[in-house]
Write a protein that holds these residues in place. Structure first.
Motif, PDB file in Angstrom:
ATOM      1  N   GLU A 320       0.804  -1.217   0.000  1.00 46.57           N
ATOM      2  CA  GLU A 320       0.000   0.000   0.000  1.00 46.57           C
ATOM      3  C   GLU A 320       0.843   1.275   0.000  1.00 46.57           C
ATOM      4  N   LEU A 321       1.995   1.215   0.685  1.00 41.73           N
ATOM      5  CA  LEU A 321       2.734   2.455   0.940  1.00 41.73           C
ATOM      6  C   LEU A 321       4.201   2.415   0.539  1.00 41.73           C
ATOM      7  N   LEU A 324       5.596   4.734  -2.191  1.00 36.29           N
ATOM      8  CA  LEU A 324       5.312   6.165  -2.110  1.00 36.29           C
ATOM      9  C   LEU A 324       6.583   6.966  -1.878  1.00 36.29           C
ATOM     10  N   ALA A 388      -3.109   3.529   6.012  1.00 34.28           N
ATOM     11  CA  ALA A 388      -2.590   3.885   4.686  1.00 34.28           C
ATOM     12  C   ALA A 388      -3.137   5.214   4.167  1.00 34.28           C
ATOM     13  N   PRO A 389      -4.449   5.464   4.212  1.00 37.23           N
ATOM     14  CA  PRO A 389      -4.940   6.762   3.731  1.00 37.23           C
ATOM     15  C   PRO A 389      -4.392   7.942   4.525  1.00 37.23           C
ATOM     16  N   ARG A 392      -0.834   8.572   3.268  1.00 40.57           N
ATOM     17  CA  ARG A 392      -0.872   9.198   1.937  1.00 40.57           C
ATOM     18  C   ARG A 392      -1.237  10.678   2.044  1.00 40.57           C
ATOM     19  N   GLU A 393      -2.240  10.953   2.825  1.00 44.09           N
ATOM     20  CA  GLU A 393      -2.687  12.343   2.997  1.00 44.09           C
ATOM     21  C   GLU A 393      -1.582  13.185   3.643  1.00 44.09           C
ATOM     22  N   LEU A 395       1.688  12.666   3.546  1.00 41.23           N
ATOM     23  CA  LEU A 395       2.820  12.872   2.627  1.00 41.23           C
ATOM     24  C   LEU A 395       2.469  13.834   1.500  1.00 41.23           C
ATOM     25  N   ASP A 396       1.210  13.978   1.197  1.00 36.27           N
ATOM     26  CA  ASP A 396       0.789  14.923   0.157  1.00 36.27           C
ATOM     27  C   ASP A 396       0.765  16.373   0.632  1.00 36.27           C
TER      28      ASP A 396
END
Length: 397
Positions: A320-321, A324, A388-389, A392-393, A395-396
């Motif tokens: 999942e990650l 990234l 995971a979400p 992601r959020e 790191l964005d």
């Protein structure tokens, strides 16, 4: 139900607490005082080996509380011998001293090493310790710790420690070359607070060999990484070695305060009456907790479970990650997993809790997962589905 604020105005402000007060638990879940449910992927920092309200552990502890909770060490405590014999069997070592905390176990290890040196005529014994290590917050264990941030403000620190980098046998040889005051090498098999940094198997074997050559004590801190967390009883066992001194704590009592220092033949007779002691260490309740924890771990196959579920969890995080940008590395063994990010990610502890997941961040940029050893693959998937979400959020941003 009215919302209850989680505050502690009369308690010293020593922890960066989240605004959560836990009420009760069941398995790998806990609930706060307002009824919110969380998936526990921290286990009280590797303490709640059997999760919460375990149906085999709770009746045993209730039985013990009704009999005797504390006995001072003027007298024999039958379950001390029972637990010590089991730890000796599992470790291949010789005997055990019992305490109450990991700090206490590590402090005892340092005392063992110093007396080992004095018994050999070494006036100022020195112990090799490691960068990024964490051994506790007493003045001696803080001095052995390799973290300037937690040492700041508490000088002067105790001398007698030589610090070296991880996994570099040449650096260890160079730092000790010609020094006849060295008595021990002291490290965590997998550093917990330092960021889930593991000693390589070949390095562990090299250090064991060097300690044998030099007649030093090999002292391995298994406080966080021991007690089945990596899929072996003790993480150093993956290297096929046996230490001379092994501090334990955390998961040994599944939440009841307990610690142990297990000694091999070279260290077994160093402490004699009057050399060391403790009030609460080895009390009947803690000993029963340790005996029952190991019994249940064996009956329920929790070492194999830690290996299998840990590999599943680590693999799911990698899928999942892992690719990234900003995820530096996903590492660890069994149910001791760290995900290093490219920037400070302390905010993820609160964000995960807001989404019903308990984790920690250590070394400022490593997401640390230490769930109970009873966790299933399906529950590991739930951890990833929540985490995971959020990563992601983050790191964005």
């Amino acid at each position: 139900m009215a919302h209850i604020e989680a505050t502690s105005p009369h308690t010293m402000n020593t922890y960066g607490r989240l605004p959560i007060a836990l009420s009760h638990g069941e398995g790998v879940h806990v609930w706060d005082v307002n009824g919110k449910r969380y998936l526990d992927a921290l286990a009280g920092i590797a303490v709640n080996t059997l999760g919460h309200n375990h149906p085999k552990l709770v009746p045993a502890l209730q039985d013990q509380v009704a009999k005797i909770i504390h006995s001072c060490n003027y007298y024999h405590v039958p379950d001390q011998e029972k637990l010590a014999a089991k730890l000796v069997e599992l470790s291949g070592m010789t005997n055990v001293f019992f305490g109450s905390t990991g700090l206490e176990a590590n402090e005892a290890a340092i005392k063992l090493a110093r007396k080992f040196g004095h018994d050999r005529g070494i006036e100022r014994p020195e112990i090799v310790v490691y960068e990024k290590a964490f051994h506790g917050r007493s003045i001696a264990t803080l001095s052995a710790t390799g973290n300037d941030k937690v040492q700041k403000g508490f000088g002067p620190l105790v001398d007698g420690f030589i610090r070296v980098p991880l996994n570099d046998i040449d650096a260890l040889r160079a730092a000790t070359d010609g020094n006849k005051s060295v008595v021990a090498v002291f490290f965590e098999t997998i550093q917990g607070e330092g960021g889930i940094n593991a000693m390589r198997i070949d390095y562990l074997q090299q250090v064991r060999e060097l300690c044998d050559q030099k007649n030093w004590l090999l002292m391995i801190d298994e406080v966080q990484c021991g007690m089945g967390r990596t899929g072996k009883w003790f993480a150093h066992q993956w290297a096929g070695i046996v230490p001379d001194v092994m501090p334990l704590a955390k998961g040994l009592g599944s939440g009841v305060p307990i610690a142990a220092v297990v000694a091999g033949p070279k260290a077994a007779e160093i402490f004699q009456p009057g050399n060391h002691g403790t009030t609460f260490g080895g009390n009947p309740l803690a000993m029963r907790a340790g005996v029952e924890t190991i019994r249940i771990m064996e009956e329920d196959g929790l070492l194999d479970n830690a290996s299998r579920v840990g590999a599943h969890l680590k693999g799911a995080l990698a899928r999942e990650l892992g690719a990234l940008r900003g995820v530096t590395q996903i590492r660890g063994a069994g149910l001791m997993i760290g995900m290093e990010l490219g920037k400070n990610c302390n905010v993820l502890t609160q964000r995960a809790a807001d989404n019903g997941l308990l984790i920690s961040v250590t070394a400022d940029n490593v997401v640390r997962l230490l769930p109970p050893l009873i966790m299933t693959e399906a529950q590991a998937d739930e951890v990833v589905a929540i985490l995971a979400p959020l990563v992601r959020e983050f790191l964005d941003q």
